[in-house]
Design a protein around this motif. Structure first.
Motif, short mmCIF file in Angstrom:
data_model
loop_
_atom_site.label_atom_id
_atom_site.label_comp_id
_atom_site.label_asym_id
_atom_site.label_seq_id
_atom_site.Cartn_x
_atom_site.Cartn_y
_atom_site.Cartn_z
N PHE A 35 69.45 -53.65 -37.30
CA PHE A 35 68.35 -53.20 -38.16
C PHE A 35 68.56 -51.73 -38.54
O PHE A 35 68.75 -50.89 -37.66
N PRO A 36 68.50 -51.40 -39.82
CA PRO A 36 68.74 -50.01 -40.24
C PRO A 36 67.67 -49.05 -39.72
O PRO A 36 66.54 -49.43 -39.44
N GLN A 37 68.07 -47.79 -39.61
CA GLN A 37 67.13 -46.71 -39.35
C GLN A 37 66.56 -46.31 -40.70
O GLN A 37 67.28 -45.82 -41.57
N ALA A 229 60.04 -59.13 -37.91
CA ALA A 229 59.70 -60.24 -38.81
C ALA A 229 59.94 -59.87 -40.26
O ALA A 229 60.46 -60.67 -41.06
N SER A 230 59.60 -58.64 -40.62
CA SER A 230 59.78 -58.19 -42.00
C SER A 230 61.26 -58.00 -42.33
O SER A 230 61.72 -58.37 -43.42
N GLU A 231 62.01 -57.41 -41.40
CA GLU A 231 63.45 -57.25 -41.60
C GLU A 231 64.12 -58.62 -41.74
O GLU A 231 65.01 -58.82 -42.58
N MET A 259 55.27 -60.40 -45.02
CA MET A 259 55.76 -59.90 -46.31
C MET A 259 55.25 -58.50 -46.64
O MET A 259 55.77 -57.84 -47.54
N LEU A 260 54.23 -58.04 -45.93
CA LEU A 260 53.54 -56.82 -46.34
C LEU A 260 54.39 -55.55 -46.24
O LEU A 260 54.12 -54.57 -46.93
N LEU A 261 55.40 -55.56 -45.39
CA LEU A 261 56.23 -54.37 -45.24
C LEU A 261 57.47 -54.38 -46.14
O LEU A 261 58.17 -53.38 -46.22
N LEU A 262 57.72 -55.50 -46.82
CA LEU A 262 58.96 -55.60 -47.60
C LEU A 262 59.10 -54.54 -48.68
O LEU A 262 60.21 -54.04 -48.92
N PRO A 263 58.01 -54.11 -49.36
CA PRO A 263 58.17 -53.05 -50.37
C PRO A 263 58.62 -51.72 -49.78
O PRO A 263 59.01 -50.82 -50.52
N PHE A 264 58.58 -51.58 -48.43
CA PHE A 264 59.01 -50.35 -47.78
C PHE A 264 60.39 -50.51 -47.14
O PHE A 264 60.93 -49.55 -46.60
N LEU A 265 60.93 -51.72 -47.18
CA LEU A 265 62.28 -51.97 -46.66
C LEU A 265 63.30 -51.97 -47.78
O LEU A 265 64.49 -51.67 -47.56
N ALA A 266 62.88 -52.34 -48.97
CA ALA A 266 63.75 -52.34 -50.15
C ALA A 266 62.89 -52.05 -51.36
O ALA A 266 61.66 -52.16 -51.30
N ASP A 267 63.53 -51.70 -52.48
CA ASP A 267 62.78 -51.35 -53.68
C ASP A 267 62.43 -52.63 -54.44
O ASP A 267 62.91 -52.89 -55.55
#
Length: 552
Positions: A35-37, A229-231, A259-267
């Protein structure tokens, strides 16, 4: 706000709220091979990621709800105001807040505010009725319940049911409407989002999953589990910068929450609708120019049954991902949707995801995700040969990937977590190439329209009817994915009643997905020495059963 049987808590000001939540100190996590930092102070958790994301420079909206785009600045303002409102109610990290809401942009902001405040979100399935409401609120004991007027009747029914069982379930919880929260939070306009002093092991939410032979179990879902879960969702969906994800799942379900964190994991853009609608699906998909669709609960079967002219000749979908496409339906589904299928398997207890089929293998759930080790074991805990069914047992070197336990249920916890491994209760078999095929639950539960349904939850309701001597709920194959419920009933002597009467009696006591489709009468049940009904002896044939869908 409705302050039923609870005195109003004195307000605190925004300044005291801010000073009570120290900033997260820089740190890092030890699992960067998986998992990325992603943010300063990222410990493979949620709060640093969410803080960085809300203040990020991306021009893309955090969420687009029914066509309305909410950008980062606007979302941050809503979240900060709601955090200040929570503090004004006297809520502190660790307090539980139940949420019974339909999908909306306001609910997304509310959930982000709960996460940043260190409050424990208790999602309430919006399809629950009396018994389910009464049990969940009594077991979780939230200090606050945020709901909508549409659910007032079922909530009142749950309270009334609790009052019939003194000392049983159903605490007198503060109930308020989302509209009231938003109106009162406006007084804190200008308050900034502030991070709570939580750890990756802090509980983020309590997600109730159906028990098998008992009551629903409250999964203690931590901040690290939500991040993983989001990653995992990002990986399983094969989502990248510029993609648009179509979110129809209720946010009370892990399928929506993750799904709620996905906009903060990728654009990426997250396009949310109020609920799944077969008649509006392709129109909504086109309006969003959606590239990704998450499927579960038989929605693909529903879409496949639509007339061809209800679907555009071409669409924007690139990937459909989820669980439940059979080998026989794989190719037809792929051709109809005109996109790649990526099948997975998982459960809430393992941070939602465990395997991925990214090789277009019809009917397979693929292989274990990189951070997990998956074994198939027999009843004696020994590995089974290839081709033989075995229980899916998971382990991982990543600390905190599995639930720490079930709320106030040490027996269920010790059964699921043994020697550092998660025993899932699900069965699969492994092919010679190492790929896995899911078989099903090993326990007394069913899968109906995307929900795990406990036979116990259904049987406890019907057992209260004065005409019922005994009953048994079983799952049978459904025409539209997964299973339907069949209820066998043994009536008391001379007290048999018509099926429509019994079905209607239970209608306001069960969620829609818990209601039996089929009913069959039996003179007696075969039981074990411990008086358990031998359900494997019950016929799955529906020819002699009363079918509720045929009566409508």
């Amino acid at each position: 706000m409705s302050m039923s049987n609870v005195a109003r808590v004195a307000s605190v000001n925004t300044q005291s709220f801010s000073s009570s939540y120290p900033a997260v100190h820089p740190a890092s996590h030890a699992y960067t091979q998986y998992f990325p930092q992603r943010a300063e102070g990222d410990r493979l958790d949620v709060v640093p990621l969410l803080m960085a994301g809300l203040h990020g420079a991306s021009a893309k909206p955090v969420v687009v709800f029914e066509g309305e785009a909410i950008d980062r600045a606007r979302m941050a303002a809503r979240v900060g105001a709601m955090q200040a409102w929570f503090a004004a109610q006297g809520l502190v990290p660790g307090d539980r807040v139940a949420v019974m809401l339909g999908n909306s942009a306001a609910q997304v902001a509310l959930i982000y505010a709960l996460m940043l405040s260190g409050l424990v979100w208790v999602p309430v399935n919006t399809r629950l009725k009396g018994d389910g409401i009464e049990y969940l609120l009594g077991h979780a004991k939230p200090k606050l319940l945020v709901a909508e007027p549409a659910f007032a009747e079922v909530l009142d029914a749950g309270v009334a049911l609790a009052e019939q069982h003194p000392g049983h379930h159903g605490p007198r919880v503060v109930r308020c409407l989302l509209a009231e929260v938003m109106a009162q939070a406006a007084a804190y306009d200008g308050a900034k989002p502030v991070p709570a002093a939580v750890t990756p092991a802090s509980v983020l939410c309590i997600i109730y999953t159906s028990g098998t032979t008992g009551a629903p179990k409250g999964v203690l879902f931590t901040h690290r589990m939500m991040r993983i879960a989001s990653e995992a969702a990002l990986r399983v969906a094969d989502a990248h910068d510029g993609d648009r994800l179509f979110l129809w799942e209720p946010l009370c379900h892990i399928g929506g929450a993750q799904m709620l964190l996905l906009p903060f994991l990728a654009d990426v853009e997250m396009h949310v609708v109020e609920r799944f609608s077969a008649s509006r699906f392709w129109q909504q998909c086109a309006a969003a120019q959606a590239t990704h669709l998450h499927y579960l609960g038989g929605i693909l079967d529903i879409l496949m049954q639509l007339p061809r002219d209800a679907q555009p000749a071409q669409n924007s979908l690139r990937v459909a991902w989820g669980a439940g496409v059979s080998a026989s339906a794989w190719q037809a589904t792929r051709e109809r949707l005109q996109c790649t299928l990526r099948e997975c398997y998982g459960m809430t207890e393992c941070s939602s995801f465990a395997t991925l089929n990214d090789a277009d293998m019809p009917g397979s759930i693929g292989h274990a995700l990189p951070w997990l080790t998956l074994e198939l074991l027999d009843d004696d805990g020994q590995p089974v040969p290839d081709g033989e069914p075995g229980e899916i047992v998971l382990s991982s070197e990543v600390e905190g990937v599995f639930l720490p336990g079930y709320l106030d249920n040490p027996e269920a916890t010790s059964k699921a977590l043994r020697d550092g491994k998660l025993f899932t209760g699900d069965s699969a078999r492994r092919g010679a190439d190492g790929s896995l095929v899911f078989i099903g639950r090993r326990t007394d539960s069913m899968r109906v329209r995307g929900e795990n349904v406990s036979a116990w939850e259904i049987e406890r309701v019907f057992a209260r009817h004065p005409a019922v001597a005994a009953c048994a709920a079983i799952g049978i194959a459904s025409d539209i994915g997964e299973q339907d419920v069949m209820l066998y009933v043994q009536f008391r002597e001379g007290q048999a009643i018509d099926w429509p009467v019994l079905s209607q009696w239970a209608a306001d006591k069960l969620a829609s997905y818990q209601r039996p489709r089929y009913y069959r009468e039996t003179a007696h049940f075969e039981t074990t020495p411990s008086e358990r009904i031998r359900k494997h002896l019950l016929s799955r044939e529906t020819v002699e059963a009363w079918d509720i869908t045929m009566a409508k």
